[in-house]
Design a protein around this motif. Structure first.
Motif, PDB file in Angstrom:
ATOM      1  N   GLU A  89       0.839  -1.197   0.000  1.00  0.00           N
ATOM      2  CA  GLU A  89       0.000   0.000   0.000  1.00  0.00           C
ATOM      3  C   GLU A  89       0.877   1.251   0.000  1.00  0.00           C
ATOM      4  O   GLU A  89       2.073   1.182   0.259  1.00  0.00           O
ATOM      5  CB  GLU A  89      -0.919  -0.007   1.220  1.00  0.00           C
ATOM      6  CG  GLU A  89      -1.831  -1.217   1.280  1.00  0.00           C
ATOM      7  CD  GLU A  89      -2.651  -1.281   2.554  1.00  0.00           C
ATOM      8  OE1 GLU A  89      -3.636  -2.043   2.589  1.00  0.00           O
ATOM      9  OE2 GLU A  89      -2.305  -0.564   3.530  1.00  0.00           O
ATOM     10  N   GLU A 142      -4.218  -2.949  -4.470  1.00  0.00           N
ATOM     11  CA  GLU A 142      -4.948  -3.359  -5.664  1.00  0.00           C
ATOM     12  C   GLU A 142      -5.237  -2.197  -6.610  1.00  0.00           C
ATOM     13  O   GLU A 142      -5.631  -2.409  -7.769  1.00  0.00           O
ATOM     14  CB  GLU A 142      -6.257  -4.035  -5.257  1.00  0.00           C
ATOM     15  CG  GLU A 142      -7.320  -3.112  -4.684  1.00  0.00           C
ATOM     16  CD  GLU A 142      -7.050  -2.665  -3.250  1.00  0.00           C
ATOM     17  OE1 GLU A 142      -7.811  -1.803  -2.746  1.00  0.00           O
ATOM     18  OE2 GLU A 142      -6.096  -3.183  -2.625  1.00  0.00           O
ATOM     19  N   GLU A 143      -5.036  -0.964  -6.157  1.00  0.00           N
ATOM     20  CA  GLU A 143      -5.300   0.206  -6.993  1.00  0.00           C
ATOM     21  C   GLU A 143      -4.118   0.590  -7.872  1.00  0.00           C
ATOM     22  O   GLU A 143      -4.267   1.381  -8.804  1.00  0.00           O
ATOM     23  CB  GLU A 143      -5.683   1.401  -6.114  1.00  0.00           C
ATOM     24  CG  GLU A 143      -6.916   1.198  -5.259  1.00  0.00           C
ATOM     25  CD  GLU A 143      -7.174   2.390  -4.360  1.00  0.00           C
ATOM     26  OE1 GLU A 143      -7.484   3.466  -4.902  1.00  0.00           O
ATOM     27  OE2 GLU A 143      -7.036   2.259  -3.128  1.00  0.00           O
ATOM     28  N   LYS A 155       5.100  -2.605 -11.691  1.00  0.00           N
ATOM     29  CA  LYS A 155       4.089  -1.948 -10.864  1.00  0.00           C
ATOM     30  C   LYS A 155       4.432  -0.465 -10.790  1.00  0.00           C
ATOM     31  O   LYS A 155       5.550  -0.093 -10.418  1.00  0.00           O
ATOM     32  CB  LYS A 155       4.043  -2.534  -9.455  1.00  0.00           C
ATOM     33  CG  LYS A 155       3.021  -1.854  -8.531  1.00  0.00           C
ATOM     34  CD  LYS A 155       3.152  -2.325  -7.096  1.00  0.00           C
ATOM     35  CE  LYS A 155       2.815  -3.797  -6.978  1.00  0.00           C
ATOM     36  NZ  LYS A 155       2.870  -4.262  -5.565  1.00  0.00           N
TER      37      LYS A 155
END
Length: 299
Positions: A89, A142-143, A155
């Motif tokens: 996160e 997940e965002e 990522k």
């Protein structure tokens, strides 16, 4: 031919609770694009009686980005934010004209063994925004945009690159990209980078121009348009950078600014208890003994 202009190795730094690996600022390279501070935290094994307790401390003129590989941190700030950041996160806190926050081990983990491993990053704000109102954003794992190309996983943690845009609300042209490969792969990412570019090697190794580079160091590129390298098996790197600012930055403690006057005002305000307080927390981190203000050298 190697595209590496400079190698910056981790240096130990004491943040009061444990040692971290300091990467930026570096005496020969104060910033890479708008990135002005990077600490590699851990990996640290904390026993049941050891906890992270970074008490309330102030920031101005920057955004902080916390990204964890292992462990959990509870964030509180003077906006009333109370949020836990977990691995994968993003906590993105913009200090602007001034904010105070604390970082602690969550209550439910304070009496058990635990690990902590991650990156603590500061991004300087553009001059016209360094006195903006403070804000905080939490982005779930997940965002974040993720994709795969030729066996390599990507990522985008923050900014814009390769046609992707992270939901982290940045204020300048930048990128922070995680690249992983389980097998040996040659990667060419020149078409997606701009400004200045650096690469932090977390684990594994890379080869560039026939030279092998090990973890715990930043490689600063000569030219972001020529970034081609080979990832060895089980390697993770973080590519970061962006457009540099035209103005230099001063750094003192947790304060970043384009003028010494703003730094001095922040120091006086903290000493005189003029920053806002976090409700229920009183163990303020004191202003450090006089240390030199850091003015970046032109490179």
């Amino acid at each position: 031919m190697s595209n590496v202009q400079m190698i910056i190795e981790e240096r130990p730094a004491d943040i009061g609770n444990f040692l971290v690996g300091r990467l930026l600022p570096f005496r020969g390279k104060r910033m890479v694009g708008p990135f002005i501070f990077i600490d590699h935290m851990g990996p640290a094994y904390l026993k049941e009686y050891q906890n992270i307790d970074v008490g309330p401390h102030p920031h101005i003129g920057l955004s902080t980005l916390t990204y964890l590989f292992e462990g959990n941190i509870m964030h509180r700030d003077t906006l009333g934010t109370v949020v836990e950041v977990a691995p994968g996160e993003v906590n993105w806190m913009t200090a602007g004209k001034g904010i105070v926050h604390s970082e602690r081990t969550p209550e439910y983990l304070r009496h058990s063994d635990k690990y902590l491993h991650g990156l603590q990053i500061w991004v300087a704000l553009p001059k016209e925004l360094e006195q903006m109102e403070p804000s905080f954003h939490h982005v779930g794992a997940e965002e974040l945009p993720t994709w795969e190309e030729n066996g390599v996983m990507y990522k985008l943690i923050a900014g814009e690159a390769f046609g992707h845009s992270s939901p982290v609300p940045v204020y300048s042209q930048l990128y922070l990209l995680e690249i992983k490969s389980a097998t040996r792969q040659t990667v060419q990412i020149s078409h997606g980078l701009y400004g200045e570019a650096g690469m932090y090697i977390l684990e594994g190794s890379i080869e560039d121009g026939g030279i092998s580079y090990e973890p715990k160091r930043i490689l600063v590129a000569k030219n972001p348009q020529l970034c081609e390298f080979t990832l060895e098996a089980n390697t993770t790197v973080y590519v970061f950078g962006g457009e540099p600012f035209p103005e230099e930055r001063f750094i003192f403690w947790n304060f970043v600014a384009t003028s010494q006057d703003l730094i001095e005002k922040a120091k006086e305000d903290w000493q005189n208890d003029l920053f806002p307080r976090i409700e229920g927390e009183g163990d303020l981190v004191p202003l450090p003994s006089p240390i030199p203000n850091l003015k970046p050298k032109k490179t």
